[in-house]
Design an enzyme around this catalytic site. Structure first.
Site, PDB file in Angstrom:
ATOM      1  NE  ARG A 177      -3.226  -2.911   0.316  1.00 24.34           N
ATOM      2  CZ  ARG A 177      -3.898  -3.510  -0.665  1.00 24.34           C
ATOM      3  NH1 ARG A 177      -3.953  -2.994  -1.880  1.00 24.34           N
ATOM      4  NH2 ARG A 177      -4.515  -4.645  -0.437  1.00 24.34           N
ATOM      5  CG  ASN A 219       0.484  -8.666   5.679  1.00 24.49           C
ATOM      6  OD1 ASN A 219      -0.182  -9.085   6.622  1.00 24.49           O
ATOM      7  ND2 ASN A 219      -0.053  -7.969   4.693  1.00 24.49           N
ATOM      8  CD  GLU A 300      -6.276  -8.343   5.803  1.00 25.72           C
ATOM      9  OE1 GLU A 300      -5.103  -7.988   5.711  1.00 25.72           O
ATOM     10  OE2 GLU A 300      -7.247  -7.672   5.408  1.00 25.72           O
ATOM     11  NE  ARG A 333      -1.829  -3.827  12.424  1.00 33.10           N
ATOM     12  CZ  ARG A 333      -2.346  -4.073  11.237  1.00 33.10           C
ATOM     13  NH1 ARG A 333      -2.388  -5.306  10.766  1.00 33.10           N
ATOM     14  NH2 ARG A 333      -2.839  -3.115  10.504  1.00 33.10           N
ATOM     15  CE  LYS A 369      -5.934  -1.934   9.862  1.00 33.10           C
ATOM     16  NZ  LYS A 369      -6.140  -2.439   8.498  1.00 33.10           N
ATOM     17  CG  ASP A 374      -8.638  -2.074   6.012  1.00 37.10           C
ATOM     18  OD1 ASP A 374      -7.813  -1.487   6.723  1.00 37.10           O
ATOM     19  OD2 ASP A 374      -8.316  -2.811   5.060  1.00 37.10           O
ATOM     20  CD  GLU A 402      -5.330  -0.470   1.771  1.00 32.37           C
ATOM     21  OE1 GLU A 402      -4.842  -0.264   2.894  1.00 32.37           O
ATOM     22  OE2 GLU A 402      -5.791  -1.572   1.424  1.00 32.37           O
ATOM     23  CG  HIS A 530     -14.795  -2.834   1.608  1.00 30.18           C
ATOM     24  ND1 HIS A 530     -14.677  -3.577   0.459  1.00 30.18           N
ATOM     25  CD2 HIS A 530     -13.825  -3.283   2.440  1.00 30.18           C
ATOM     26  CE1 HIS A 530     -13.678  -4.436   0.595  1.00 30.18           C
ATOM     27  NE2 HIS A 530     -13.132  -4.280   1.787  1.00 30.18           N
ATOM     28  CD1 TRP A 552     -11.260  -8.983   2.358  1.00 23.73           C
ATOM     29  CD2 TRP A 552     -10.092 -10.438   1.141  1.00 23.73           C
ATOM     30  NE1 TRP A 552     -10.155  -9.353   3.100  1.00 23.73           N
ATOM     31  CE2 TRP A 552      -9.416 -10.239   2.373  1.00 23.73           C
ATOM     32  CE3 TRP A 552      -9.531 -11.313   0.215  1.00 23.73           C
ATOM     33  CZ2 TRP A 552      -8.215 -10.878   2.692  1.00 23.73           C
ATOM     34  CZ3 TRP A 552      -8.328 -11.947   0.533  1.00 23.73           C
ATOM     35  CH2 TRP A 552      -7.675 -11.735   1.763  1.00 23.73           C
TER      36      TRP A 552
END
Ligand code: GCV
Length: 709
Positions: A177, A219, A300, A333, A369, A374, A402, A530, A552
């Protein structure tokens, strides 16, 4: 050719045209807000000798550099002087007996006093060297923004302890991102080669009070924890240390298997615990002031304690125990959700974490967050804020855009951050704002954190665009003081980055302040969320459906049908509202009291529902989309008129990006309307232009090489 044309042609040939014609030197944005160009009416100053510690050396160097640029006149014996230091390192500062006690380890005081010889001395004092450095940056900012520095009495201390950037940087140099080039960290050449740019990165961060950086992507790869990579991180830590910036690493939960030769990463297994303890010891050996670990677990597809039937508490506390003897923390997180879980994605973080309140170690910070999905253009505040009074809760904002148009959309995120921080959780009655949760006041917590997902890369302008620098800037300033005004911060930034001329500052700040609402309007108005393209998240994709995971897709969130649009999160739907304090839940649930900016986040409503304006929901949606596009039009015009105040190079780049944004805003509007109209079946409101292309056209667009994936 007219005479001016001939001259211009000649200059162009010499590559001098733009600079000569405008009188401003071409700039590329590398200097950020630390440009230190001559400031009006400033007076030359001398700097008294100070102690020679690494941090005071850089503080002094910064002051010299700043003053040399801002006040080019040479100081004389009569010039006012500046004294820097701490009472313990400087007898001259100690003798002044300034009130510093309440300023903690990072605060500072700047005070102007008579020097006894008929002149003035300005003292920049703190309990520690790093406080002095912060004070120096504040002092320079006053000159940069055209404020007087002749009679000062300022005290400032950060309200949040850990003010961190989170880099989603990969070991191969890509940035998840990221829209500003490659990773700044040249892992391959580290530790032997330290790019001088690392120093400028540290300077920029210190100038806004950022005191930590997580170097690698959440990640994560386990390789980041191997000896060679620890040595590379240590080299960066050495560069950052004088600037008060600690290094942290994202830890891959399965590292005991991948690099430790174990068969399991079960957090209750003694061998696993021993692995992490030894790993922590090894890291602290190389980086004595290492900050700690950031962990994305069971989210994820990332490994985590649940893979072994254990809990987030088991996982986080195990790592916390490993770093505790060294004073480290674990930032765990709360961004967890699973498509195998049938419940509303927006509820899952709260459902998983709330029951553990009070069970995490004191050196664990649960990093949440700002919203429950997201980093969308607009989200109501995350329901965990205010719901875990016996747990350290940190804020995670996204600075990289993002979901907000990547680097080319001018979207100042200050208002987004401010909206979240000012939101009232009602956890302890009215006034229990998110800011008070974050700075620890609400529940008396001392381990506090604000993290921002960095928007920094190898682009010369660092952030992908000139105006995206403002998002890095405002994040840092808000982490220092979560109740600061983002309008004032925008004004500071605009003055330091471009010009203090009020004819520039007023329109530029106005444009910035409205830019986030404009993006909400042309992307996801009235609480939609989203709705972007699949995977790369570029451009509109309200039709996105199918694929491996429902959560998603876009259709999961908008729930558009013939009957209407929106996600029912009231008691008749997923009941996500019940995760908020009763007063907040009641406000969100009731159509009479909910702010329409959150309408479709919480309600599924017919297309003919009447908005407060009297418009139908369908008409209102279309009008919001168009309003967003019109705002970008306005920004283009405003920016064109600001040419006299901006060097041509940066002016041209911003202008070109605004043109991209204008086209993409129109694309968002047109594609969204084309898609939703297939459900509403209603005509466009009078005067609204139909989409430029068919729905099939928009659905057929594909972007396999969009950046940041
Ligand atoms: C680092 C979103 C982003 C992912 C990111 C994730 C996270 O899903 O699209 O790129 O992964 O958030 O915050 O962990």
């Amino acid at each position: 050719m007219r005479p001016f044309g001939i001259l211009r042609g000649l200059l162009l040939a010499l590559g001098l045209a733009s600079a000569a014609v405008s009188g401003a030197r071409a700039e590329d944005g590398y200097d950020l807000w630390l440009r230190y160009r001559p400031a009006q009416g400033s007076v030359a100053r001398t700097i008294a000798p100070s102690a020679d510690t690494p941090t005071l050396k850089v503080a002094r160097a910064e002051l010299e550099r700043g003053l040399a640029g801002l006040t080019p006149a040479t100081p004389t014996a009569d010039s006012p002087s500046i004294l820097l230091g701490t009472p313990s390192g400087s007898p001259a500062v100690a003798a002044l007996n300034l009130p510093l006690k309440d300023l903690g380890p990072e605060g500072y005081r700047i005070r102007t006093l008579p020097d006894g010889k008929g002149n003035k001395i300005t003292v920049i004092a703190a309990n520690t060297d790093i406080g002095v450095l912060y004070g120096v940056f504040h002092y320079l900012r006053l000159i940069q923004t055209g404020q007087g520095v002749d009679m000062l009495d300022i005290a400032s201390a950060p309200k949040v302890k850990r003010r961190l950037l989170n880099h989603w940087d990969n070991l191969d140099g890509t940035v998840e991102r990221g829209y500003a080039g490659s990773s700044l960290w040249d892992w391959w050449k580290l530790p032997d080669y330290k790019d001088p740019r690392y120093v400028d990165y540290a300077r920029a961060n210190a100038s806004i009070g950022i005191n930590g950086t997580v170097l690698n992507n959440v990640n994560a790869k386990a390789d980041s924890l191997t000896a060679p990579y620890i040595a590379k991180a240590a080299a960066l830590a050495d560069v950052f240390r004088p600037y008060g910036i600690k290094v942290y690493l994202s830890a891959r939960f399965s590292a005991p298997i991948e690099i430790g030769g174990l068969k399991t990463a079960d957090p209750l297994d003694p061998a696993v615990r021993a692995f992490w303890k030894a790993k922590a010891d090894e890291i602290y050996q190389a980086i004595p002031d290492f900050g700690g670990f950031l962990v994305k677990a069971n989210s994820e597809g990332q490994p985590g304690p649940q893979d072994y039937g254990r809990t987030h508490v088991d996982g986080a506390n195990m790592l916390a125990d490993a770093v505790a003897p060294h004073g480290g923390v674990v930032m765990w997180r709360a961004f967890v959700y699973s498509h195998e879980q049938p419940d509303d994605r927006a509820k899952q973080g709260y459902n998983e974490f709330k029951p553990f309140d009070g069970q995490f170690r004191d050196n664990v910070i649960v990093q949440v967050k700002n919203g429950a999905i997201d980093f969308q253009p607009r989200e109501p505040f995350h329901p965990l804020f205010g719901a875990m009074p016996r747990t350290n809760l940190g804020m995670e904002f996204q600075i990289t855009k993002e979901y907000l148009g990547f680097a080319t959309h001018l979207v100042y995120l200050g208002p987004l951050y401010e909206e979240t921080l000012k939101a009232d959780t009602w956890a302890k009655g009215q006034g229990s704002t998110v800011a008070k949760v974050i700075d620890g006041r609400l529940d008396g917590r001392r381990e506090t954190l604000m993290a921002g997902v960095a928007n920094i890369g190898t682009d010369r302008n660092w952030s992908g665009s000139q105006f995206d620098q403002a998002n890095w800037y405002v994040f840092g300033r808000l982490a220092w003081d979560p109740e600061a005004s983002t309008r004032e911060i925008a004004a500071d930034w605009a003055k330091m980055t471009f010009s203090t001329d009020p004819r520039f500052v007023a329109p530029a700040v106005a444009m910035m302040m409205g830019s986030r609402e404009a993006a909400v309007d042309y992307m996801t108005p009235l609480g939609l969320h989203h709705q972007m393209g699949r995977s790369h998240h570029y451009g509109p994709g309200p039709w996105v459906s199918g694929g491996p995971r429902a959560d998603w897709t876009s259709v999961y969130y908008a729930k558009a049908g013939k009957d209407g649009i929106g996600f029912d999160r009231t008691a008749t739907g997923s009941n996500a509202v019940a995760q908020y304090a009763p007063a907040v839940a009641a406000r969100f649930s009731d159509l009479k009291t909910i702010d329409e900016r959150d309408l479709l986040w919480f309600h599924h409503l017919p297309w003919t529902y009447r908005l407060k304006s009297g418009q139908t929901l369908w008409d209102g949606l279309v009008i919001h989309y168009s309003r967003g596009v019109a705002y970008v039009d306005g920004m283009e015009r405003t920016w064109a008129g600001l040419a006299p105040y901006v060097d041509p190079e940066r002016h041209a780049q911003v202008g070109a990006f605004l043109a991209i944004q204008r086209n993409e805003a129109q694309w968002w509007r047109d594609a969204s309307i084309a898609y939703f109209q297939t459900f509403s079946g209603l005509p466009l409101p009078a005067g609204e232009k139909p989409p430029a292309h068919s729905l099939e056209y928009y659905e057929g667009l594909s972007f396999p090489w969009a950046p940041g994936i």
